[in-house]
Design a protein around this motif. Structure first.
Motif, short mmCIF file in Angstrom:
data_model
loop_
_atom_site.label_atom_id
_atom_site.label_comp_id
_atom_site.label_asym_id
_atom_site.label_seq_id
_atom_site.Cartn_x
_atom_site.Cartn_y
_atom_site.Cartn_z
N UNK A 81 66.63 -35.00 27.12
CA UNK A 81 67.60 -36.04 26.84
C UNK A 81 68.95 -35.74 27.46
N UNK A 82 69.83 -36.73 27.47
CA UNK A 82 71.14 -36.56 28.11
C UNK A 82 72.23 -36.16 27.13
N UNK A 83 71.87 -35.89 25.89
CA UNK A 83 72.85 -35.40 24.91
C UNK A 83 72.39 -34.03 24.43
N UNK A 84 73.17 -33.00 24.73
CA UNK A 84 72.79 -31.63 24.41
C UNK A 84 73.61 -31.13 23.23
N UNK A 85 72.92 -30.53 22.28
CA UNK A 85 73.56 -29.92 21.11
C UNK A 85 73.51 -28.41 21.26
N UNK A 86 74.65 -27.77 21.24
CA UNK A 86 74.74 -26.32 21.41
C UNK A 86 75.24 -25.68 20.13
N UNK A 87 74.66 -24.55 19.79
CA UNK A 87 75.07 -23.87 18.56
C UNK A 87 74.74 -22.39 18.69
N UNK A 88 75.40 -21.59 17.90
CA UNK A 88 75.17 -20.14 17.89
C UNK A 88 75.05 -19.67 16.44
N UNK A 89 74.23 -18.68 16.22
CA UNK A 89 74.01 -18.14 14.88
C UNK A 89 73.94 -16.63 14.98
#
Length: 257
Positions: A75-83
């Motif tokens: 998809x063209x919407x990227x969700x970035x996260x760190x844990x």
């Protein structure tokens, strides 16, 4: 005429059906190696947990690569996260990117949570997916914005904790595996395992809560067919019965497990 054995499984005394099933069980569910060994034993397949481990490393990597090559455009919407994760008593950060449908794009284990770490993740994502997202969604960590500006990316950047639940929820399977494995032993092990685990999980990412029962069963059957195709195993043969004790034969000298 007997169908020739796929070259991937050459010199392995166990057939492709058993190997693909063992690898699927290990990466699809939060199971230990000994649990997989016992589940195979219940089907009449005598194989050690150490053999399952070697299968997971060799064949899991090949399966994951095949899944990536056949994966549809993200998809063209990227969700970035760190844990944060603990490795050998030291704090590390697991960076993950998913698209708007929850499919994992990539993971990266790093010792830092700063601009350089965010920049490294973005570079890896752009190189691997060969595309630029329309929107990048992150939490309020400033490193993402700094990395985006330094790289000269002209993409919309939305920073809001409530908008990033998609990426935060994608950490849950990793947490379950981390507990089952009694934490990761090294950065290399964590990166190697997750880079195999996530593509295989993508294959079974069906979002059951958004489907009717009939649609879910159809989607699940399609996922099984994709797995059988990726592993070069006939779908009917992959569903091994406990009566097939021929897989329990004595090892042959000069062959691999």
């Amino acid at each position: 005429m007997k169908k020739p054995r796929p070259s991937l499984y050459a010199r392995h005394r166990f057939p492709a059906e058993v190997i693909s099933l063992a690898v699927w069980l290990y990466f699809r569910f939060p199971l230990s190696l000994r649990m997989v060994e016992e589940m195979l034993a219940a089907r009449g397949i005598q194989v050690s947990h150490e053999t399952v481990r070697r299968w997971a490393e060799k064949f899991g990597r090949e399966y994951a690569n095949r899944i990536r090559r056949r994966a549809p455009r993200p998809g063209d919407r990227w969700h970035l996260d760190e844990v944060v994760i603990s490795i050998a008593g030291r704090k590390h950060w697991l960076w993950r990117a998913v698209d708007q449908d929850g499919f994992v794009l990539d993971v990266l284990v790093q010792s830092r949570r700063d601009r350089k770490a965010a920049k490294r993740l973005l570079r890896k994502l752009l190189k691997k997916n060969a595309m630029m997202p329309r929107v990048m969604v992150t939490d309020k960590l400033g490193s993402y914005g700094s990395a985006r500006r330094e790289m000269g990316l002209s993409i919309e950047h939305r920073q809001h904790k409530g908008l990033n639940n998609r990426a935060e929820n994608s950490h849950q399977p990793t947490r379950r595996r981390e507990r089952q494995m009694k934490r990761f032993k090294s950065v290399r092990q964590a990166q190697r395992f997750l880079s195999i685990h996530d593509p295989i999980s993508n294959l079974s990412h069906l979002r059951q809560h958004q489907l009717t029962a009939a649609d879910y069963r159809n989607a699940r059957s399609a996922a099984f067919e994709k797995w059988a195709d990726i592993t070069s195993v006939a779908l009917a043969a992959w569903k091994i019965g406990s009566s097939q004790s021929k897989f329990c034969r004595v090892p042959v000298n000069g062959t691999m497990p």
